[in-house]
Design a protein around this motif. Structure first.
Motif, PDB file in Angstrom:
ATOM      1  N   ILE B   8       0.866  -3.705  -1.477  1.00 44.38           N
ATOM      2  CA  ILE B   8       2.235  -3.237  -1.329  1.00 44.38           C
ATOM      3  C   ILE B   8       2.564  -3.279   0.161  1.00 44.38           C
ATOM      4  O   ILE B   8       1.810  -2.746   0.970  1.00 44.38           O
ATOM      5  N   GLN B  22       7.784  -1.149  -5.474  1.00 42.32           N
ATOM      6  CA  GLN B  22       8.717  -1.807  -6.388  1.00 42.32           C
ATOM      7  C   GLN B  22       8.025  -2.504  -7.536  1.00 42.32           C
ATOM      8  O   GLN B  22       8.631  -3.249  -8.274  1.00 42.32           O
ATOM      9  N   VAL B  23       6.734  -2.285  -7.664  1.00 40.26           N
ATOM     10  CA  VAL B  23       6.006  -2.921  -8.761  1.00 40.26           C
ATOM     11  C   VAL B  23       5.407  -1.835  -9.639  1.00 40.26           C
ATOM     12  O   VAL B  23       5.280  -0.684  -9.224  1.00 40.26           O
ATOM     13  N   ASP B  24       5.067  -2.229 -10.846  1.00 36.49           N
ATOM     14  CA  ASP B  24       4.387  -1.319 -11.739  1.00 36.49           C
ATOM     15  C   ASP B  24       2.965  -1.138 -11.198  1.00 36.49           C
ATOM     16  O   ASP B  24       2.216  -2.093 -11.068  1.00 36.49           O
TER      17      ASP B  24
END
Lengths: 133, 134
Positions: B8, B22-24
């Protein structure tokens, strides 16, 4: 009655994300509200992680079910891992054998309507959760 | 080296670090973020970390523990962590799960989070080195 069923493999932590995403999609499909969606998806995340980390991998089965005039999303997590010796202890807040917070099982139970656990040492563990609409 | 995407991004903004998740999140990604943040705090002598979780649709015990650990570790490295943007449904669920994020500062959005960090750093400098200018 099972209206729809799918089974996903749970072998590594990426698979936890996939199961979570399918649970979210089905929760939306049956019309669960945002808070209820979040609850079942969070419980799914906890239990799927348990299957991978403690059960040595297994499966998650996602069922859309119908009972009388209500619908629900039922998830079943199964592994053939070492099993749980003392289920009451495992369901106690803060109890962990793995260095986590010990909220996975006990916390998940609070997030759903129905919760059942069946475990035999040496055979494996199956945990089922349901959230009704 | 196919793990470039498995990180990230951490942005440096003056004396602060900014992270937008912004990601799972999967577990290894959460652990990598924790390691990267502590390294960057020391590398840049950062005084604050702002973590935007407005895109996160759930925070489970693993992610919650990671956020708490980042807050504790940054405190030991003389930096403050503020978690911003938590969705209401996530907050409700976390409390029922049993996660309180005690010890983690929160703000409603990035703007308010930045003013919390600015306030804390200004206060610290004022208290440590200077007389009040007011």
């Amino acid at each position: 009655m099972i209206l729809k069923s799918e089974t996903l493999e749970l072998r590594e932590d990426n698979a936890v994300v996939r199961v979570r995403q399918r649970a979210r999609a089905l929760a939306i499909e049956i019309g669960l509200g945002l808070v209820d969606q979040t609850k079942i998806v969070t419980a799914t995340s906890e239990l799927a992680r348990n299957t991978v980390d403690y059960g040595g991998g297994g499966t998650a089965t996602l069922d859309v079910i119908n009972e009388g005039n209500r619908r629900g999303l039922k998830l079943t997590f199964s592994d053939q891992g070492p099993g749980i010796e003392n289920i009451d202890l495992a369901l106690t807040d803060g109890y962990t054998t793995g260095g986590g917070l010990g909220l996975g099982l006990s916390g998940s139970r609070r997030l759903v309507n129905d919760f059942s656990i069946d475990s035999t040492p040496g055979i494996g563990t199956t945990v089922s959760i349901t959230r009704w609409i | 080296m196919d793990n470039i995407m498995d990180r990230i991004p951490i942005l440096k903004m003056g004396q602060f670090l900014l992270v937008t998740i912004q990601v799972d999140m999967y577990d290894r990604l959460a652990m990598a973020l924790q390691d990267d943040l502590t390294t960057k705090i020391v590398e840049h002598n950062s005084k604050g970390v702002l973590i935007d979780i407005s895109s996160l649709e759930m925070v489970d015990s693993f992610i919650g523990r990671m956020l708490g650990s980042v807050a504790s570790m940054s405190r030991m490295l003389d930096a403050v962590t503020v978690v911003v943007g938590m969705q209401p449904a996530v907050a409700i669920t976390m409390v029922e799960l049993g996660l309180s994020l005690s010890g983690v500062r929160t703000a409603l959005n990035v703007e308010q989070g930045m003013s919390v960090l600015n306030g804390l750093v200004a206060h610290e400098v004022e208290g440590a080195d200077y007389d009040s200018e007011e």
